[in-house]
Motif scaffolding. Structure first.
Motif, PDB file in Angstrom:
ATOM      1  N   GLY A 161       5.580  -5.410  86.549  1.00 52.93           N
ATOM      2  CA  GLY A 161       7.364  -5.113  86.616  1.00 52.93           C
ATOM      3  C   GLY A 161       8.216  -5.509  85.743  1.00 52.93           C
ATOM      4  N   ARG A 162       7.854  -6.813  85.071  1.00 54.99           N
ATOM      5  CA  ARG A 162       8.273  -7.086  83.619  1.00 54.99           C
ATOM      6  C   ARG A 162       8.336  -6.186  82.779  1.00 54.99           C
ATOM      7  NH1 ARG A 162       7.296 -13.165  85.776  1.00 54.99           N
ATOM      8  NH2 ARG A 162       5.313 -13.001  84.564  1.00 54.99           N
ATOM      9  N   VAL A 163       7.072  -5.750  82.570  1.00 54.35           N
ATOM     10  CA  VAL A 163       7.160  -4.441  81.491  1.00 54.35           C
ATOM     11  C   VAL A 163       8.238  -3.481  81.316  1.00 54.35           C
ATOM     12  CG1 VAL A 163       5.393  -3.104  79.900  1.00 54.35           C
ATOM     13  CG2 VAL A 163       4.734  -5.527  80.913  1.00 54.35           C
ATOM     14  N   LEU A 164       7.793  -2.810  82.998  1.00 52.44           N
ATOM     15  CA  LEU A 164       9.194  -2.119  83.200  1.00 52.44           C
ATOM     16  C   LEU A 164      10.321  -2.202  82.986  1.00 52.44           C
ATOM     17  CD1 LEU A 164       7.100  -1.171  86.443  1.00 52.44           C
ATOM     18  CD2 LEU A 164       6.932  -0.172  84.539  1.00 52.44           C
ATOM     19  N   ALA A 165      10.212  -3.786  83.571  1.00 52.92           N
ATOM     20  CA  ALA A 165      12.180  -3.839  83.041  1.00 52.92           C
ATOM     21  C   ALA A 165      12.740  -4.140  81.625  1.00 52.92           C
ATOM     22  CB  ALA A 165      11.982  -4.932  83.940  1.00 52.92           C
ATOM     23  N   SER A 166      11.817  -3.487  80.970  1.00 54.94           N
ATOM     24  CA  SER A 166      11.967  -4.170  79.597  1.00 54.94           C
ATOM     25  C   SER A 166      12.018  -2.644  78.540  1.00 54.94           C
ATOM     26  CB  SER A 166      11.017  -5.189  79.144  1.00 54.94           C
ATOM     27  OG  SER A 166       9.906  -4.924  78.454  1.00 54.94           O
ATOM     28  N   GLY A 167      11.557  -1.880  79.473  1.00 61.66           N
ATOM     29  CA  GLY A 167      11.348  -1.023  78.907  1.00 61.66           C
ATOM     30  C   GLY A 167      12.641   0.300  79.377  1.00 61.66           C
ATOM     31  N   GLN A 168      12.609   0.199  80.110  1.00 56.67           N
ATOM     32  CA  GLN A 168      13.796   0.546  81.048  1.00 56.67           C
ATOM     33  C   GLN A 168      15.412  -0.394  80.557  1.00 56.67           C
ATOM     34  OE1 GLN A 168      15.051  -0.502  84.876  1.00 56.67           O
ATOM     35  NE2 GLN A 168      15.545   1.409  85.956  1.00 56.67           N
ATOM     36  N   LEU A 169      15.175  -1.258  79.824  1.00 58.01           N
ATOM     37  CA  LEU A 169      16.651  -1.554  79.262  1.00 58.01           C
ATOM     38  C   LEU A 169      17.012  -1.114  78.051  1.00 58.01           C
ATOM     39  CD1 LEU A 169      18.536  -4.170  80.284  1.00 58.01           C
ATOM     40  CD2 LEU A 169      17.061  -5.573  79.418  1.00 58.01           C
ATOM     41  N   GLU A 170      15.552  -1.160  77.342  1.00 57.49           N
ATOM     42  CA  GLU A 170      15.911  -0.429  75.555  1.00 57.49           C
ATOM     43  C   GLU A 170      15.839   0.954  75.566  1.00 57.49           C
ATOM     44  OE1 GLU A 170      11.652  -0.976  74.157  1.00 57.49           O
ATOM     45  OE2 GLU A 170      11.668  -3.462  74.031  1.00 57.49           O
ATOM     46  N   GLN A 171      15.413   1.359  76.203  1.00 60.26           N
ATOM     47  CA  GLN A 171      15.754   2.711  76.491  1.00 60.26           C
ATOM     48  C   GLN A 171      17.357   3.371  77.589  1.00 60.26           C
ATOM     49  OE1 GLN A 171      12.125   5.712  77.209  1.00 60.26           O
ATOM     50  NE2 GLN A 171      11.104   4.063  78.128  1.00 60.26           N
ATOM     51  N   GLU A 172      18.239   2.077  77.335  1.00 60.81           N
ATOM     52  CA  GLU A 172      19.469   2.150  78.490  1.00 60.81           C
ATOM     53  C   GLU A 172      19.410   3.331  79.269  1.00 60.81           C
ATOM     54  OE1 GLU A 172      22.428   2.779  75.342  1.00 60.81           O
ATOM     55  OE2 GLU A 172      21.717   0.756  75.108  1.00 60.81           O
ATOM     56  N   LEU A 173      18.501   3.522  79.734  1.00 60.23           N
ATOM     57  CA  LEU A 173      17.787   4.767  80.984  1.00 60.23           C
ATOM     58  C   LEU A 173      18.926   3.933  82.500  1.00 60.23           C
ATOM     59  CD1 LEU A 173      13.704   4.849  81.219  1.00 60.23           C
ATOM     60  CD2 LEU A 173      16.285   6.516  80.173  1.00 60.23           C
ATOM     61  N   LYS A 174      19.071   2.699  82.537  1.00 62.75           N
ATOM     62  CA  LYS A 174      20.229   2.864  83.678  1.00 62.75           C
ATOM     63  C   LYS A 174      21.301   2.193  82.823  1.00 62.75           C
ATOM     64  CE  LYS A 174      20.324   0.008  87.509  1.00 62.75           C
ATOM     65  NZ  LYS A 174      19.864   1.468  88.713  1.00 62.75           N
ATOM     66  N   ILE A 175      22.557   2.556  83.475  1.00 68.30           N
ATOM     67  CA  ILE A 175      24.198   1.594  83.146  1.00 68.30           C
ATOM     68  C   ILE A 175      24.437   1.131  84.290  1.00 68.30           C
ATOM     69  CG2 ILE A 175      25.747   2.130  81.281  1.00 68.30           C
ATOM     70  CD1 ILE A 175      23.791   2.403  79.707  1.00 68.30           C
ATOM     71  N   GLU A 176      24.713  -0.168  84.723  1.00 70.10           N
ATOM     72  CA  GLU A 176      26.028   0.500  85.578  1.00 70.10           C
ATOM     73  C   GLU A 176      27.361  -0.278  85.264  1.00 70.10           C
ATOM     74  OE1 GLU A 176      22.579  -2.638  88.090  1.00 70.10           O
ATOM     75  OE2 GLU A 176      23.088  -3.862  86.537  1.00 70.10           O
ATOM     76  N   GLY A 177      28.500  -0.197  86.824  1.00 70.42           N
ATOM     77  CA  GLY A 177      29.379  -0.515  86.195  1.00 70.42           C
ATOM     78  C   GLY A 177      28.968  -1.531  87.160  1.00 70.42           C
ATOM     79  N   VAL A 178      30.187  -2.666  86.081  1.00 69.97           N
ATOM     80  CA  VAL A 178      30.551  -4.380  87.180  1.00 69.97           C
ATOM     81  C   VAL A 178      31.547  -4.472  87.090  1.00 69.97           C
ATOM     82  CG1 VAL A 178      27.662  -5.259  86.083  1.00 69.97           C
ATOM     83  CG2 VAL A 178      29.963  -5.123  85.171  1.00 69.97           C
ATOM     84  N   THR A 179      31.632  -5.329  88.234  1.00 66.60           N
ATOM     85  CA  THR A 179      33.011  -5.520  88.115  1.00 66.60           C
ATOM     86  C   THR A 179      32.467  -7.494  88.316  1.00 66.60           C
ATOM     87  OG1 THR A 179      35.131  -5.560  89.330  1.00 66.60           O
ATOM     88  CG2 THR A 179      33.318  -4.823  90.786  1.00 66.60           C
ATOM     89  N   PRO A 180      33.593  -8.599  88.511  1.00 66.55           N
ATOM     90  CA  PRO A 180      33.805  -9.530  88.626  1.00 66.55           C
ATOM     91  C   PRO A 180      34.379  -9.689  90.140  1.00 66.55           C
ATOM     92  CG  PRO A 180      35.351  -9.451  87.033  1.00 66.55           C
ATOM     93  CD  PRO A 180      34.952  -7.878  87.065  1.00 66.55           C
ATOM     94  N   ILE A 181      32.713 -10.144  91.262  1.00 68.43           N
ATOM     95  CA  ILE A 181      33.868 -10.338  92.305  1.00 68.43           C
ATOM     96  C   ILE A 181      33.655 -11.724  92.501  1.00 68.43           C
ATOM     97  CG2 ILE A 181      33.382 -10.264  95.226  1.00 68.43           C
ATOM     98  CD1 ILE A 181      32.188  -7.373  94.334  1.00 68.43           C
ATOM     99  N   CYS A 182      33.055 -12.718  92.485  1.00 67.82           N
ATOM    100  CA  CYS A 182      32.945 -14.266  92.744  1.00 67.82           C
ATOM    101  C   CYS A 182      32.793 -14.715  91.311  1.00 67.82           C
ATOM    102  CB  CYS A 182      31.905 -14.275  93.604  1.00 67.82           C
ATOM    103  SG  CYS A 182      31.777 -13.807  95.144  1.00 67.82           S
ATOM    104  N   SER A 183      31.776 -14.193  90.183  1.00 62.86           N
ATOM    105  CA  SER A 183      31.872 -14.501  89.498  1.00 62.86           C
ATOM    106  C   SER A 183      32.269 -13.316  87.968  1.00 62.86           C
ATOM    107  CB  SER A 183      30.168 -14.740  89.204  1.00 62.86           C
ATOM    108  OG  SER A 183      30.335 -15.824  87.720  1.00 62.86           O
ATOM    109  N   ARG A 184      32.293 -14.263  86.813  1.00 64.57           N
ATOM    110  CA  ARG A 184      32.537 -13.296  85.282  1.00 64.57           C
ATOM    111  C   ARG A 184      31.827 -13.884  84.895  1.00 64.57           C
ATOM    112  NH1 ARG A 184      37.605 -11.230  84.472  1.00 64.57           N
ATOM    113  NH2 ARG A 184      39.051 -11.588  86.169  1.00 64.57           N
ATOM    114  N   GLU A 185      30.761 -15.098  84.592  1.00 55.50           N
ATOM    115  CA  GLU A 185      29.355 -14.135  84.018  1.00 55.50           C
ATOM    116  C   GLU A 185      28.612 -13.319  84.595  1.00 55.50           C
ATOM    117  OE1 GLU A 185      29.555 -18.923  83.992  1.00 55.50           O
ATOM    118  OE2 GLU A 185      31.600 -17.490  84.664  1.00 55.50           O
ATOM    119  N   HIS A 186      28.202 -13.236  85.714  1.00 57.36           N
ATOM    120  CA  HIS A 186      27.135 -12.761  86.919  1.00 57.36           C
ATOM    121  C   HIS A 186      28.079 -11.459  87.628  1.00 57.36           C
ATOM    122  CE1 HIS A 186      25.035 -15.203  85.379  1.00 57.36           C
ATOM    123  NE2 HIS A 186      25.291 -16.293  85.301  1.00 57.36           N
ATOM    124  N   PRO A 187      28.819 -10.975  87.050  1.00 59.78           N
ATOM    125  CA  PRO A 187      30.088  -9.751  87.699  1.00 59.78           C
ATOM    126  C   PRO A 187      29.044  -8.815  88.654  1.00 59.78           C
ATOM    127  CG  PRO A 187      29.503  -8.672  85.961  1.00 59.78           C
ATOM    128  CD  PRO A 187      28.763 -10.192  85.988  1.00 59.78           C
TER     129      PRO A 187
END
Lengths: 307, 307
Positions: B213-239
């Motif tokens: 899974g780590r290989v799949l995850a880094s491939g997905q990240l590199e190709q920017e296939l998934k973009i998340e819309g994030v918002t701080p709920i309980c943490s600014r560092e980890h929205p």
């Protein structure tokens, strides 16, 4: 009224009109926008009744805690209908074995473990877990909605495996339970007749499993604990139950440890509306194109009209 | 903004205010009327966007055909999150043995069999089964809603085991997929900012399982296939991700046998909204009493105001 003689014919017409979209398993469908608009209208009418009683409104997810499910004794009465959720808790090596077994059609379920949850069988089950303890003198009322699962694959569109049930539930004493059941039956029949459905009320029994179940069923019938509101969808001889009003006696009060205000074991009652079945009955009665439905029915359901 | 520093604190405040009602298992809650009103408002906004694109609106039940699930390869990537449904197909004698084993805490799951269904893991999965074949030149668009199950028990209220996901899904060719993903991301961020949420867009990866899974995850990240819309709920560092916009490439086109109009393997993209997470972010931002929310937010969500 549209004349439809069999559930196969109703099924095919609903699918052809795009009201329901088959989802690959008998009794499993995607719902169209038109279906959802009607279903939403029905739910709003039940909501308004619950609000008029000051019932606490809660929406439940489609899965329920296994500990709650076990206390309902559902597995004793309806083992054939329940859905148990199993999950994978293994590591990389177990995962490789899981994939090998799935591909090889071997015993892969043995690698899964029961989850903390099961599929909800009835919308009201989680209510009783919230009531443990002593009820106020007037009892408690809940207006609840949830997706239920019943494992009974069928092409009868009125027998879905996954459907919404909306219930107004009373927990308190015996006379309060009886009174809620009777009031709810009257409300339900009037509401459904007001939507143009031909309704009858009949004493009924749940489909208890096996030999022991026959005894439970006849007891329930004799005591008139369950009254169904039925309407002819595909058959006049075998009309379909689209709502029911039920006295549970102490069936939930005992296992969930609930007392009435006077210290006796609490009794409960629920008035349940099968949202998918009511919606189907409306499509059957008024036709597959909601834009041609009678004005007053469309208005009650909040359906937008196209020019 | 209400200051809440940890998800434990948010959990406790939501429960105390009656917005969520714990249902006996970590990550499982009943939703209050207020929660449902806000969630309903959010869903209407997404519906309106889907309508503006002329997307076909479908509501899916919380269970999906096992054959559909198997084709998604979910069990390869996220075995730890799935929920397999198991049912009882025995007779009276088997039922007696089942009850004995349940009471004795013995191996009763061995008496169950896998059903034709599993719990839905993502709202869009059934869409691909409906698309087998060749797409029109403009592709197809679906606006779908469904309850999803992810087995990850947690007391973080933003990590529920059972939650609604609403998606607008495109199936067609590569450029159409990329364009839908980008348009949807812009719509989603604007809609959520319009509701008063502080939003950021970040490239992300799915929580693929195990070493592979780590290989799949880094491939997905590199190709920017998934973009998340994030918002701080309980943490600014980890929205918290409350929406995502995803290019699937041919991940679904291949196993579901879908072709683009030019005969190549179809590509797909989805723009997904986590209804429970968006609702929680709104309660976190505007406070636990919806009657005090800013007028324009309440109006967009169709919340009735009390005097």
């Amino acid at each position: 009224m549209t004349m439809i003689d069999s559930f196969e014919e109703l099924h095919d017409r609903l699918v052809e009109a795009g009201v329901l979209v088959p989802a690959g398993v008998d009794g499993l469908y995607a719902r169209s926008r038109a279906f959802e608009s009607v279903a939403g209208g029905v739910m709003s009418l039940v909501d308004a009744w619950g609000d008029s009683l000051d019932a606490e409104r809660l929406a439940f997810p489609p899965v329920v805690a296994r500990t709650t499910f076990e206390r309902t004794n559902y597995i004793e009465s309806f083992p054939d209908l329940m859905g148990s959720i199993h999950v994978f808790r293994g590591d990389d090596k177990d995962h490789a074995e899981l994939l090998r077994r799935v591909a090889g059609e071997k015993d892969w379920p043995a690698l899964l473990e029961p989850a903390e949850t099961v599929l909800a069988s009835a919308a009201c089950h989680p209510v009783y877990a919230l009531c443990t303890g002593t009820m106020p003198p007037e009892g408690r009322l809940f207006s609840v909605l949830g997706y239920c699962f019943r494992h009974e694959p069928s092409i009868d569109p009125a027998r879905m495996q996954s459907f919404r049930m909306q219930e107004v539930v009373y927990v308190g004493d015996e006379s309060g339970a009886r009174s809620h059941r009777d009031t709810g039956l009257r409300f339900g029949l009037a509401m459904l007749r007001g939507l143009g459905l031909e309704m009858d009320a009949v004493a009924a029994n749940d489909p208890f499993f096996g030999r022991a179940g026959r005894v439970l069923a006849s007891g329930q019938l004799e005591q008139e604990l369950k009254i169904e509101g039925v309407t002819p969808i595909c058959s006049r001889e075998h009309p379909t139950a689209i709502m029911s009003a039920n006295c549970h006696q102490d069936h939930f009060g005992i296992p969930f440890g609930i007392q009435a205000a006077d210290g006796s074991v609490a009794q409960s009652a629920c008035v349940a509306f099968g949202i998918e079945r009511i919606t189907l009955a409306l499509f059957h009665t008024h036709g597959l194109d909601t834009t041609t439905w009678p004005e007053d029915v469309a208005a009650q359901l909040g359906l937008g009209r196209r020019a």
